[in-house]
Design a protein around this motif. Structure first.
Motif, PDB file in Angstrom:
ATOM      1  N   GLY A  57       0.822  -1.199   0.000  1.00  0.00           N
ATOM      2  CA  GLY A  57       0.000   0.000   0.000  1.00  0.00           C
ATOM      3  C   GLY A  57       0.856   1.248   0.000  1.00  0.00           C
ATOM      4  N   PRO A  58       0.320   2.411   0.419  1.00  0.00           N
ATOM      5  CA  PRO A  58       1.086   3.654   0.442  1.00  0.00           C
ATOM      6  C   PRO A  58       2.340   3.506   1.300  1.00  0.00           C
ATOM      7  N   THR A  59       3.432   4.086   0.832  1.00  0.00           N
ATOM      8  CA  THR A  59       4.738   3.852   1.440  1.00  0.00           C
ATOM      9  C   THR A  59       5.452   5.178   1.675  1.00  0.00           C
ATOM     10  N   ILE A  60       6.164   5.279   2.799  1.00  0.00           N
ATOM     11  CA  ILE A  60       6.904   6.495   3.114  1.00  0.00           C
ATOM     12  C   ILE A  60       8.361   6.138   3.377  1.00  0.00           C
ATOM     13  N   ILE A  61       9.248   7.005   2.911  1.00  0.00           N
ATOM     14  CA  ILE A  61      10.687   6.826   3.111  1.00  0.00           C
ATOM     15  C   ILE A  61      11.124   7.786   4.213  1.00  0.00           C
ATOM     16  N   THR A  62      11.656   7.249   5.317  1.00  0.00           N
ATOM     17  CA  THR A  62      12.055   8.063   6.461  1.00  0.00           C
ATOM     18  C   THR A  62      13.501   7.766   6.824  1.00  0.00           C
ATOM     19  N   GLU A  63      14.034   8.545   7.766  1.00  0.00           N
ATOM     20  CA  GLU A  63      15.396   8.305   8.238  1.00  0.00           C
ATOM     21  C   GLU A  63      15.504   6.975   8.985  1.00  0.00           C
ATOM     22  N   ARG A  64      14.391   6.504   9.514  1.00  0.00           N
ATOM     23  CA  ARG A  64      14.402   5.255  10.269  1.00  0.00           C
ATOM     24  C   ARG A  64      14.141   4.038   9.395  1.00  0.00           C
ATOM     25  N   GLY A  65      13.834   4.260   8.137  1.00  0.00           N
ATOM     26  CA  GLY A  65      13.569   3.158   7.230  1.00  0.00           C
ATOM     27  C   GLY A  65      12.404   3.478   6.318  1.00  0.00           C
ATOM     28  N   THR A  66      12.063   2.506   5.488  1.00  0.00           N
ATOM     29  CA  THR A  66      10.945   2.655   4.557  1.00  0.00           C
ATOM     30  C   THR A  66       9.785   1.809   5.043  1.00  0.00           C
ATOM     31  N   PHE A  67       8.623   2.448   5.204  1.00  0.00           N
ATOM     32  CA  PHE A  67       7.480   1.786   5.815  1.00  0.00           C
ATOM     33  C   PHE A  67       6.262   1.873   4.886  1.00  0.00           C
ATOM     34  N   ALA A  68       5.486   0.803   4.896  1.00  0.00           N
ATOM     35  CA  ALA A  68       4.244   0.770   4.123  1.00  0.00           C
ATOM     36  C   ALA A  68       3.064   0.585   5.071  1.00  0.00           C
ATOM     37  N   ILE A  69       1.935   1.123   4.666  1.00  0.00           N
ATOM     38  CA  ILE A  69       0.709   1.039   5.463  1.00  0.00           C
ATOM     39  C   ILE A  69      -0.356   0.303   4.656  1.00  0.00           C
ATOM     40  N   ARG A  70      -1.002  -0.641   5.302  1.00  0.00           N
ATOM     41  CA  ARG A  70      -2.063  -1.396   4.630  1.00  0.00           C
ATOM     42  C   ARG A  70      -3.311  -1.370   5.504  1.00  0.00           C
ATOM     43  N   MET A  71      -4.396  -0.841   4.963  1.00  0.00           N
ATOM     44  CA  MET A  71      -5.639  -0.797   5.744  1.00  0.00           C
ATOM     45  C   MET A  71      -6.840  -0.942   4.824  1.00  0.00           C
ATOM     46  N   PRO A  72      -7.817  -1.736   5.265  1.00  0.00           N
ATOM     47  CA  PRO A  72      -9.003  -1.987   4.441  1.00  0.00           C
ATOM     48  C   PRO A  72      -9.811  -0.743   4.127  1.00  0.00           C
ATOM     49  N   ALA A  73      -9.703   0.306   4.962  1.00  0.00           N
ATOM     50  CA  ALA A  73     -10.464   1.531   4.703  1.00  0.00           C
ATOM     51  C   ALA A  73     -10.116   2.138   3.357  1.00  0.00           C
ATOM     52  N   GLN A  74      -8.906   1.861   2.855  1.00  0.00           N
ATOM     53  CA  GLN A  74      -8.482   2.422   1.573  1.00  0.00           C
ATOM     54  C   GLN A  74      -9.033   1.643   0.382  1.00  0.00           C
ATOM     55  N   MET A  75      -9.671   0.518   0.659  1.00  0.00           N
ATOM     56  CA  MET A  75      -9.998  -0.421  -0.411  1.00  0.00           C
ATOM     57  C   MET A  75     -11.472  -0.463  -0.772  1.00  0.00           C
ATOM     58  N   ASP A  76     -12.256   0.477  -0.255  1.00  0.00           N
ATOM     59  CA  ASP A  76     -13.688   0.499  -0.553  1.00  0.00           C
ATOM     60  C   ASP A  76     -14.181   1.929  -0.439  1.00  0.00           C
ATOM     61  N   ILE A  77     -14.868   2.407  -1.457  1.00  0.00           N
ATOM     62  CA  ILE A  77     -15.343   3.803  -1.442  1.00  0.00           C
ATOM     63  C   ILE A  77     -16.857   3.894  -1.203  1.00  0.00           C
ATOM     64  N   ARG A  78     -17.473   2.774  -0.776  1.00  0.00           N
ATOM     65  CA  ARG A  78     -18.934   2.763  -0.661  1.00  0.00           C
ATOM     66  C   ARG A  78     -19.442   3.140   0.733  1.00  0.00           C
ATOM     67  N   GLY A  79     -18.573   3.730   1.561  1.00  0.00           N
ATOM     68  CA  GLY A  79     -18.987   4.058   2.922  1.00  0.00           C
ATOM     69  C   GLY A  79     -20.220   4.940   2.987  1.00  0.00           C
ATOM     70  N   LEU A  80     -20.250   6.007   2.176  1.00  0.00           N
ATOM     71  CA  LEU A  80     -21.408   6.905   2.187  1.00  0.00           C
ATOM     72  C   LEU A  80     -22.674   6.197   1.710  1.00  0.00           C
ATOM     73  N   GLU A  81     -22.511   5.282   0.770  1.00  0.00           N
ATOM     74  CA  GLU A  81     -23.672   4.520   0.312  1.00  0.00           C
ATOM     75  C   GLU A  81     -24.235   3.661   1.445  1.00  0.00           C
ATOM     76  N   GLN A  82     -23.340   3.080   2.252  1.00  0.00           N
ATOM     77  CA  GLN A  82     -23.824   2.257   3.355  1.00  0.00           C
ATOM     78  C   GLN A  82     -24.567   3.094   4.384  1.00  0.00           C
ATOM     79  N   TRP A  83     -24.023   4.294   4.702  1.00  0.00           N
ATOM     80  CA  TRP A  83     -24.746   5.187   5.616  1.00  0.00           C
ATOM     81  C   TRP A  83     -26.120   5.521   5.032  1.00  0.00           C
ATOM     82  N   PHE A  84     -26.190   5.781   3.746  1.00  0.00           N
ATOM     83  CA  PHE A  84     -27.461   6.083   3.081  1.00  0.00           C
ATOM     84  C   PHE A  84     -28.436   4.923   3.240  1.00  0.00           C
ATOM     85  N   ARG A  85     -27.955   3.706   3.046  1.00  0.00           N
ATOM     86  CA  ARG A  85     -28.832   2.530   3.160  1.00  0.00           C
ATOM     87  C   ARG A  85     -29.279   2.299   4.606  1.00  0.00           C
TER      88      ARG A  85
END
Length: 430
Positions: A57-85
């Motif tokens: 997933g999205p990755t950042i390069i820092t002085e302490r190393g290179t780190f990636a972040i993986r989270m399911p929230a980034q993988m679905d854009i239907r949140g507002l539709e669910q609130w609507f339903r």
């Protein structure tokens, strides 16, 4: 909690900082340019920033190393539709169908309807993880074994439907204690990272509910607006040492020690003990790096904290017998009035510095709505922290503040005829 995000440290090629090892092969980070507009002193400046993406997933390069972040929230854009339903659901079957979308990444969800159906779920988009890894730590970012691809289905999430006790509650505490008895959910998968601890609100709620065989609406209203801590504190950090000091051993702060020792743990505006405690809590939070640990606050630390609070009391107020209402204010515009409530009581209030040593509420109880289902339709009461308008020149900018601090409510209606009949003004936006 639950654990909705994982962090990976990538193994970088020593000869190429844009390459990382993945299942024995060197992969290259995807590189893009993000075009941003930043306002500086009223001038909008175009800024270009490089962004990186790895297989995780999205990755950042820092002085302490290179780190990636993986989270399911980034993988679905239907949140507002669910609130609507959710809002369009007419019964639990339709509401449950909306839940099955699993598009909203988190949140405790409580459901009730006019058919006397009640339901609770600790909702979340939770990955199915390999239990051999420590998912609460930074993970190795060089293997597909840590790169999950599937989510737990709705049935795996902690939930309770129609408990025999007849009640459900959650105060952001353990989802495995939403009612009483065997109807509570159980831990199915420790890698989901659910909260298992209680907090002050959940313990106080349990105390209050246990006092009743049946709970009337008025009983429930008193419970909701309760300002009392439970018989035993349940803060993340053990603060008992603050209440174990002997005034004879610390004469220079004996007055504050006596105020704490005689305090009934209630957050009313008249309480002197609460006034002392809120300033102590603010001092602890100001130095949270020192005190927010897994270790209890020591007696020596308690003396240091209380001493600093007394110094600030004398500097800002010239005395130490301060009631909570002297210290904590509800503030909007030029209006400031005494504000009840303390952190993690049922009618919770968290404050930040205001002026002249005082604090102002900025988090906790806000918009409150109480609903009863009857044969003749819902009966609704509500109150807003400040008022119904965000415009400072409106009479409704601050007109609910006194009612809020006095824990009063006003009647509301969803009936269109009633709304129009009682409207102060009827207009069209254009």
């Amino acid at each position: 909690a639950p654990d909705k995000l994982d962090v990976y440290q990538l193994e970088i090629n020593p000869n190429n900082k844009l390459q990382y090892k993945y299942d024995g092969n060197w992969e290259t980070l995807e590189t893009k340019t993000a075009k941003l507009k930043v306002k500086v002193s009223g001038i909008i400046l175009p800024i270009n920033k490089k962004t990186y993406w790895s297989k995780y997933g999205p990755t950042i390069i820092t002085e302490r190393g290179t780190f990636a972040i993986r989270m399911p929230a980034q993988m679905d854009i239907r949140g507002l539709e669910q609130w609507f339903r959710f809002n369009k659901a007419k019964n639990f079957t339709e509401f449950k169908a909306a839940l099955d979308m699993l598009a909203i990444p988190g949140y405790n969800i409580m459901y009730a309807d006019r058919f006397d159906t009640i339901f609770y779920i600790s909702n979340g988009r939770i990955p199915i993880r390999d239990p051999k890894f420590k998912w609460n730590n930074t993970l190795p970012g060089n293997t597909s074994a840590t790169r999950w691809t599937a989510l737990h289905p709705l049935a795996d999430l902690p939930q309770v439907l129609q408990p025999k006790s007849g009640f459900l509650y959650n105060t952001n505490h353990s989802p495995f204690h939403a009612t009483e008895g065997t109807d509570n959910a159980i831990v199915k998968d420790p890698t989901m990272g659910y909260e298992t601890n209680e907090n002050n609100r959940s313990k106080r709620m349990a105390e209050l509910i246990s006092q009743h065989d049946k709970i009337s609406f008025e009983d429930f209203k008193r419970i909701k607006f309760d300002h009392q801590y439970p018989s035993q504190f349940a803060f993340p950090t053990n603060i008992d040492s603050l209440f174990l000091l002997k005034p004879t051993e610390h004469p220079e702060i004996a007055d504050l020690i006596n105020q704490l020792n005689s305090w009934d743990k209630n957050g009313s505006v008249e309480s002197v003990g609460a006034g002392t405690f809120i300033l102590i809590e603010a001092a602890i939070y100001k130095n949270k790096a020192e005190y927010f640990t897994n270790k209890p606050i020591t007696s020596a630390q308690a003396v240091t904290i209380i001493t600093s609070v007394k110094e600030s009391m004398m500097r800002d107020f010239g005395r130490t017998n301060l009631a909570l209402g002297d210290v904590q204010k509800l503030v909007r515009g030029d209006k400031a009035i005494p504000l009840p409530g303390l952190p993690d009581v049922l009618a919770a209030m968290y404050s930040i510095p205001y002026k002249n040593g005082m604090l102002k509420g900025n988090q906790g109880d806000a918009y409150i709505e109480l609903v009863r289902f009857t044969k003749d339709g819902p009966i609704i009461e509500s109150i807003n922290t400040y008022g119904a308008s965000a415009h400072a020149d409106s009479p409704h900018y601050t007109d609910q503040m006194e009612m809020y601090t006095k824990q009063q409510t006003k009647k509301m209606s969803l009936d269109k005829k009633t709304v129009y009949a009682n409207a102060e003004k009827i207009y069209h936006p254009n």
